[in-house]
Design a protein around this motif. Structure first.
Motif, PDB file in Angstrom:
ATOM      1  N   ASN A 262       1.008  -1.462   0.031  1.00  0.00           N
ATOM      2  CA  ASN A 262      -0.079   0.059   0.107  1.00  0.00           C
ATOM      3  C   ASN A 262       0.886   1.258   0.216  1.00  0.00           C
ATOM      4  OD1 ASN A 262       0.799   0.346   2.637  1.00  0.00           O
ATOM      5  ND2 ASN A 262      -0.979  -0.378   3.551  1.00  0.00           N
ATOM      6  N   HIS A 263       0.239   2.495  -0.088  1.00  0.00           N
ATOM      7  CA  HIS A 263       1.003   3.598  -0.017  1.00  0.00           C
ATOM      8  C   HIS A 263       1.895   3.818   1.114  1.00  0.00           C
ATOM      9  CE1 HIS A 263       1.524   7.971  -0.981  1.00  0.00           C
ATOM     10  NE2 HIS A 263       1.327   8.200   0.198  1.00  0.00           N
ATOM     11  N   ALA A 264       1.680   3.442   2.239  1.00  0.00           N
ATOM     12  CA  ALA A 264       2.418   3.304   3.556  1.00  0.00           C
ATOM     13  C   ALA A 264       3.445   2.335   3.482  1.00  0.00           C
ATOM     14  CB  ALA A 264       1.703   2.968   4.651  1.00  0.00           C
ATOM     15  N   GLY A 265       3.712   1.551   2.420  1.00  0.00           N
ATOM     16  CA  GLY A 265       4.718   0.612   2.229  1.00  0.00           C
ATOM     17  C   GLY A 265       4.697  -0.721   2.650  1.00  0.00           C
ATOM     18  N   ASP A 266       3.188  -0.893   3.279  1.00  0.00           N
ATOM     19  CA  ASP A 266       3.013  -2.481   4.099  1.00  0.00           C
ATOM     20  C   ASP A 266       2.296  -3.128   3.160  1.00  0.00           C
ATOM     21  OD1 ASP A 266       3.731  -1.142   6.863  1.00  0.00           O
ATOM     22  OD2 ASP A 266       1.548  -0.245   6.841  1.00  0.00           O
ATOM     23  N   GLU A 267       2.829  -4.419   3.194  1.00  0.00           N
ATOM     24  CA  GLU A 267       2.377  -5.510   2.325  1.00  0.00           C
ATOM     25  C   GLU A 267       0.724  -5.720   2.591  1.00  0.00           C
ATOM     26  OE1 GLU A 267       2.633 -10.326   1.769  1.00  0.00           O
ATOM     27  OE2 GLU A 267       4.311  -9.113   2.520  1.00  0.00           O
ATOM     28  N   VAL A 268       0.100  -5.670   1.468  1.00  0.00           N
ATOM     29  CA  VAL A 268      -1.369  -5.829   1.332  1.00  0.00           C
ATOM     30  C   VAL A 268      -1.477  -7.413   1.477  1.00  0.00           C
ATOM     31  CG1 VAL A 268      -3.752  -5.660   0.391  1.00  0.00           C
ATOM     32  CG2 VAL A 268      -1.745  -3.921  -0.167  1.00  0.00           C
TER      33      VAL A 268
END
Length: 86
Positions: A42-48
């Protein structure tokens, strides 16, 4: 009470105010494949990690806001970038 179609015309990207439209089935399938493969962030860099039931794609085709259990998530950090520029 507003219909789902008229309500979707009111939804806007919280950052750019661009219109959002429903994500088509082929792009939804593509995103869910990437999620299952652990390749989508996602935009925050976390894996979806959770597949999408549906999505709202921004007018410029740059990002998707996930829909799960019928509820759109319009948080900027949770949106899914589709282009390198976002």
């Amino acid at each position: 009470m507003a219909s789902a179609d008229s309500l979707s015309k009111l939804l806007r990207c919280p950052e750019t105010r661009q219109e959002l439209r429903p994500l088509d089935d082929s792009k939804l399938d593509e995103l869910n494949e990437a999620i299952r493969a652990g390749e989508l962030h996602n935009h925050a860099g976390d894996e979806v990690e959770q597949t999408l039931d549906a999505g709202l794609i921004r007018e410029d085709d740059a990002v998707v806001y996930p829909i799960r259990d019928g509820v759109p998530n319009l948080l900027i950090d949770d949106r899914i970038p589709l282009k390198d520029s976002d």
